[in-house]
Each structure stands twice: as C-alpha cells, then as structure tokens.
Design a protein around this motif. Structure first.
Motif, PDB file in Angstrom:
ATOM      1  N   SER A 102       0.866  -1.188   0.000  1.00 13.53           N
ATOM      2  CA  SER A 102       0.000   0.000   0.000  1.00 13.53           C
ATOM      3  C   SER A 102       0.895   1.228   0.000  1.00 13.53           C
ATOM      4  CB  SER A 102      -0.898   0.018   1.243  1.00 13.53           C
ATOM      5  OG  SER A 102      -1.798  -1.064   1.210  1.00 13.53           O
ATOM      6  N   LEU A 103       0.798   2.039  -1.048  1.00 14.26           N
ATOM      7  CA  LEU A 103       1.624   3.249  -1.149  1.00 14.26           C
ATOM      8  C   LEU A 103       0.909   4.421  -0.486  1.00 14.26           C
ATOM      9  CD1 LEU A 103       2.824   3.074  -4.874  1.00 14.26           C
ATOM     10  CD2 LEU A 103       3.938   2.137  -2.855  1.00 14.26           C
ATOM     11  N   PRO A 104       1.668   5.453  -0.084  1.00 18.54           N
ATOM     12  CA  PRO A 104       1.028   6.653   0.457  1.00 18.54           C
ATOM     13  C   PRO A 104       0.082   7.266  -0.589  1.00 18.54           C
ATOM     14  CG  PRO A 104       3.402   6.692   0.856  1.00 18.54           C
ATOM     15  CD  PRO A 104       3.141   5.556  -0.074  1.00 18.54           C
ATOM     16  N   ALA A 105      -0.957   7.951  -0.113  1.00 22.46           N
ATOM     17  CA  ALA A 105      -1.932   8.584  -1.013  1.00 22.46           C
ATOM     18  C   ALA A 105      -1.221   9.531  -1.969  1.00 22.46           C
ATOM     19  CB  ALA A 105      -2.968   9.343  -0.191  1.00 22.46           C
ATOM     20  N   GLY A 106      -1.639   9.480  -3.232  1.00 20.00           N
ATOM     21  CA  GLY A 106      -1.089  10.398  -4.230  1.00 20.00           C
ATOM     22  C   GLY A 106       0.101   9.859  -4.997  1.00 20.00           C
ATOM     23  N   PHE A 107       0.587   8.670  -4.607  1.00 20.24           N
ATOM     24  CA  PHE A 107       1.726   8.073  -5.300  1.00 20.24           C
ATOM     25  C   PHE A 107       1.296   6.825  -6.063  1.00 20.24           C
ATOM     26  CE2 PHE A 107       4.646   9.686  -1.670  1.00 20.24           C
ATOM     27  CZ  PHE A 107       4.635  10.961  -2.222  1.00 20.24           C
ATOM     28  N   THR A 108       2.050   6.483  -7.099  1.00 15.02           N
ATOM     29  CA  THR A 108       1.796   5.238  -7.824  1.00 15.02           C
ATOM     30  C   THR A 108       3.093   4.725  -8.432  1.00 15.02           C
ATOM     31  OG1 THR A 108       0.368   4.171  -9.477  1.00 15.02           O
ATOM     32  CG2 THR A 108       1.241   6.321 -10.063  1.00 15.02           C
ATOM     33  N   ILE A 109       3.121   3.434  -8.718  1.00 13.88           N
ATOM     34  CA  ILE A 109       4.256   2.838  -9.441  1.00 13.88           C
ATOM     35  C   ILE A 109       3.949   2.991 -10.923  1.00 13.88           C
ATOM     36  CG2 ILE A 109       5.534   0.707  -9.908  1.00 13.88           C
ATOM     37  CD1 ILE A 109       4.663  -0.190  -7.011  1.00 13.88           C
ATOM     38  N   GLY A 110       4.677   3.865 -11.578  1.00 13.05           N
ATOM     39  CA  GLY A 110       4.405   4.175 -12.984  1.00 13.05           C
ATOM     40  C   GLY A 110       5.116   3.264 -13.958  1.00 13.05           C
ATOM     41  N   ALA A 111       6.094   2.492 -13.470  1.00 12.19           N
ATOM     42  CA  ALA A 111       6.809   1.550 -14.344  1.00 12.19           C
ATOM     43  C   ALA A 111       7.407   0.425 -13.514  1.00 12.19           C
ATOM     44  CB  ALA A 111       7.917   2.259 -15.119  1.00 12.19           C
ATOM     45  N   VAL A 112       7.293  -0.794 -14.036  1.00  4.45           N
ATOM     46  CA  VAL A 112       7.974  -1.969 -13.478  1.00  4.45           C
ATOM     47  C   VAL A 112       8.802  -2.537 -14.618  1.00  4.45           C
ATOM     48  CG1 VAL A 112       7.732  -4.234 -12.399  1.00  4.45           C
ATOM     49  CG2 VAL A 112       6.066  -2.435 -11.877  1.00  4.45           C
ATOM     50  N   LEU A 113      10.117  -2.452 -14.482  1.00 10.36           N
ATOM     51  CA  LEU A 113      11.007  -2.843 -15.575  1.00 10.36           C
ATOM     52  C   LEU A 113      11.209  -4.353 -15.631  1.00 10.36           C
ATOM     53  CD1 LEU A 113      11.751   0.228 -14.756  1.00 10.36           C
ATOM     54  CD2 LEU A 113      13.771  -0.183 -16.150  1.00 10.36           C
ATOM     55  N   LYS A 114      11.734  -4.815 -16.760  1.00  8.71           N
ATOM     56  CA  LYS A 114      11.956  -6.250 -16.970  1.00  8.71           C
ATOM     57  C   LYS A 114      12.777  -6.823 -15.827  1.00  8.71           C
ATOM     58  CE  LYS A 114      13.513  -9.614 -20.416  1.00  8.71           C
ATOM     59  NZ  LYS A 114      12.264 -10.380 -20.403  1.00  8.71           N
ATOM     60  N   ARG A 115      12.284  -7.906 -15.307  1.00  9.10           N
ATOM     61  CA  ARG A 115      12.867  -8.508 -14.107  1.00  9.10           C
ATOM     62  C   ARG A 115      14.210  -9.165 -14.393  1.00  9.10           C
ATOM     63  NH1 ARG A 115       8.703 -11.857 -10.391  1.00  9.10           N
ATOM     64  NH2 ARG A 115       9.518 -11.130  -8.399  1.00  9.10           N
ATOM     65  N   GLU A 116      15.163  -8.912 -13.508  1.00 13.95           N
ATOM     66  CA  GLU A 116      16.420  -9.642 -13.506  1.00 13.95           C
ATOM     67  C   GLU A 116      16.137 -10.977 -12.799  1.00 13.95           C
ATOM     68  OE1 GLU A 116      19.295 -10.873 -14.468  1.00 13.95           O
ATOM     69  OE2 GLU A 116      19.885  -8.796 -14.833  1.00 13.95           O
ATOM     70  N   ASN A 117      17.085 -11.887 -12.790  1.00 14.83           N
ATOM     71  CA  ASN A 117      16.921 -13.164 -12.078  1.00 14.83           C
ATOM     72  C   ASN A 117      16.420 -12.889 -10.656  1.00 14.83           C
ATOM     73  OD1 ASN A 117      17.256 -15.556 -10.640  1.00 14.83           O
ATOM     74  ND2 ASN A 117      19.169 -16.104 -11.653  1.00 14.83           N
ATOM     75  N   PRO A 118      15.212 -13.368 -10.292  1.00 16.19           N
ATOM     76  CA  PRO A 118      14.658 -13.050  -8.970  1.00 16.19           C
ATOM     77  C   PRO A 118      15.130 -13.961  -7.843  1.00 16.19           C
ATOM     78  CG  PRO A 118      13.056 -14.302 -10.213  1.00 16.19           C
ATOM     79  CD  PRO A 118      14.252 -14.123 -11.124  1.00 16.19           C
TER      80      PRO A 118
END
Length: 360
Positions: A102-118
């Motif tokens: 849950s992010l603070p109000a007013g914020f968002t994740i605008g990009a999730v980049l290609k995953r490296e080895n997790p």
C-alpha cells in the motif's frame, strides 16, 4: 531556474527544458540501478534533461538492528517519498521488493522494468570454495537479514545455523571475506548481477530450496499520480510479463497482510498466456509451512475488455497501456491464493511468527 514546483534549465540557444529529477538511495547498487533507468529514459527522450538526487533512508542508517525488528514499513522508501511529495524529485527508482503493497496517497508505481533473475544466491567464504550448502560442515553460520530466507533454509538445511547480517551489498561481502564469522551469506542474485559480481555466486537457490521475495529482481519507478506527463513518460518502461507477475505477488502479500517481519515467499512464471503463482508462508524456524500453486489465464476475454478503467491502480501499480483484464486476472490470482492459504491456517502461522520475531 525554478518555476512553481518544477525546475527548468536554459541551454546555450535559449531553449528552456524541464529538468526531470530522479530520486535514489545513495548505495552503489541503488545508483547502478537508477543510472540504468536514467539511461533508458535518455535513449527514449534525448531532449529531456535528467538530474539524479541521491539520499540516505532509515534502512541505510540503522545497521545494527535486523530489518525485521526495526518496525518501519517504509525502511528504504520513506525519505525518497518525502522528497517526491515536496516536489524535490519527480520520480524515484526503487527495488520493487522494498515498496510496501500500500503506497502513500497520491503516489503510484508508474513503471515496473523487466525482471532480472529473482532468485537468491549463495556466496561462500573464500575458504569454502567448491562447497555447497549441503556439504558445509555442521553448524556452519550463514548470514542473512531475511526471515523468509532463514525460515526456508533452516527447514531445508537443518545442519546449518543462521545469523543476521546487515549493510549494503559491498558491506556484507566485506564482512564475509575479511572475517571468519560466516561460512556463506545469502544475497539476491539480481543485485550481484547488476553490480557485475556474478563471479561471486557459488550457487543459485532454486524454488525447491528457497522461493524469493515479492517483487524481487524487479525495478520500480514511483511517481506522483497527478503528474500525468511523467506517468506517460515512464510507462513505456513497463515490461508486461513482469508487471503481471508482480501484481499477482503484491496482491498475495497484501491479502495476507504480510511484510518483512514475517516469512512469506513466492514464485511466478508466465507460460502460454497462463500466469502461475506459487505462494508460501512459514514459521520462523521453518518447521511449519503452507504452500500452494494456482494459475489463471491472462489472455483476452472479449466480454471483459470494456468493463475496467485502464487508469486504475492495482496494488499500487498503474499500467494504462497493459490490458486491464490481464491485470485484473493477476490481482485476483494473488488474492485467491492468499485466501486459500488463510483458510488453511496461514494467519495463525504468521501471527506466531510476528510475535516471536517481536520477542527476539
């Protein structure tokens, strides 16, 4: 020059450009990750002027306490989000696993980049070269600051002992190499690879030995939700498969009400328009666990295409250019898997784990 909440720069020809300020932690790994995002943005938008603003976070400053004991949800993000809120930066690059569900109000994740080895990696003390966790001597001490890693590995390798190790990647490797306190340490393979230190990896832990953390290996770009131009700008960095996998993982964790103070682990993959999610919860010593796998189709469903607002956030992620039905399916998958584990007693396992961790 400054104008309102934004910063501008004038070039030699008098042309005025807005400066996009990118917030990051000061650690070497954080800077490498942020530079990689900045390079991608510069390639896509050659006329944009980028400025990197580095700062320390709570998690960087408190190095004598286990992460799970500090009791702060935003250990590596709070100061960066404060700067975002005050318009001191325009976007922030994080390791996605550091971002609460849950992010603070007013914020968002605008990009999730290609995953490296997790996956997690074992880095052995130089004196143990050629060994594996299986072949290390009885009572060898393994360093990890993660309850998730310790719980799984205690169960899988009962002859080993586990002890907290804190600090950034450089610090932890130095503690391993220069002292004899640890026979090996466990680190995220992604960080080692991004730093160019793959040669330090003694073995990669497969899901049967140790499943990874929610969002591990993926980079996230956090922005102010109202900054439509910045949101549009970074959205091209989204990697569709990574977005869907991480939405499912984050929905799973959020529904469980888990965090870094309880052992929760996941494993996801996308194959032939099917998203697979394996999720598990553990007691602190790994003796109790619940683990299940579910899957869902992320292919188009003609009846559902028009039903959803594609600007909606899902567990903090805004991915307007990705089909809404796929995102909804991923989010539902995470929630349903969490509910399955909760119905089997996951809440009790996690509650006890949290209480025992608090009492340590």
């Amino acid at each position: 020059m400054e104008e309102g909440p934004y910063k501008y720069i004038r070039d030699g020809n008098g042309k005025v450009s807005r400066v996009i300020r990118i917030g990051t932690r000061k650690s070497q790994l954080a800077r490498v990750q942020t530079d990689s995002v900045a390079d991608k943005l510069k390639e896509l938008y050659p006329d944009v002027y980028l400025e990197i603003v580095a700062m320390s976070t709570i998690g960087d400053k408190i190095l004598d306490t286990a992460l799970s004991k500090i009791g702060e949800k935003s250990l590596f993000t709070k100061e960066l989000e404060n700067a975002l809120e005050k318009n001191e930066v325009d976007l922030v690059v994080h390791s996605l696993k550091d971002l609460p569900t849950s992010l603070p109000a007013g914020f968002t994740i605008g990009a999730v980049l290609k995953r490296e080895n997790p996956h997690d990696a074992v880095v052995l003390h130089p004196s143990n070269a050629g060994k594996t966790l299986d072949t290390l001597p009885e009572k060898s001490v393994i360093g990890t600051s993660s309850l998730r890693r310790a719980a799984q590995l205690k169960k899988r390798f009962p002859h080993l002992e586990f002890k907290d190790i804190r600090g950034n990647l450089n610090t932890r490797l130095k503690k391993l190499d220069e002292k004899d306190d640890f026979a090996a340490i466990i680190l995220a393979a992604a960080g080692l690879k991004r730093m160019g230190w793959e040669n330090r990896i003694s073995m990669i832990l497969e899901p049967e030995d140790c499943m990874y953390a929610v969002g591990q290996g993926a980079l996230a770009v956090e922005v102010r939700a109202r900054d439509v131009d910045i949101l549009e700008m970074v959205s091209v960095l989204h990697d569709p498969d990574t977005v869907l996998r991480c939405i499912a993982e984050r929905a799973f964790l959020k529904q469980l009400e888990g965090g870094c103070s309880v052992p929760v682990a996941v494993h996801t993959k996308v194959t032939d328009s099917q998203l697979y999610l394996t999720g598990a919860v553990y007691s602190l010593d790994g003796s109790e666990s619940l683990k299940e796998t579910m899957q869902t189709s992320i292919a188009a469903d003609e009846q559902s295409v028009e039903k959803v607002d594609e600007r909606a956030q899902r567990v903090g992620v805004t991915a307007a250019k990705l089909p809404a039905y796929s995102q909804d399916a991923a989010e539902r998958l995470g929630i349903e898997l969490a509910n399955l584990l909760l119905n089997k007693g996951a809440k009790e396992i996690l509650t006890v784990a949290r209480q025992l961790n608090d009492a340590r």
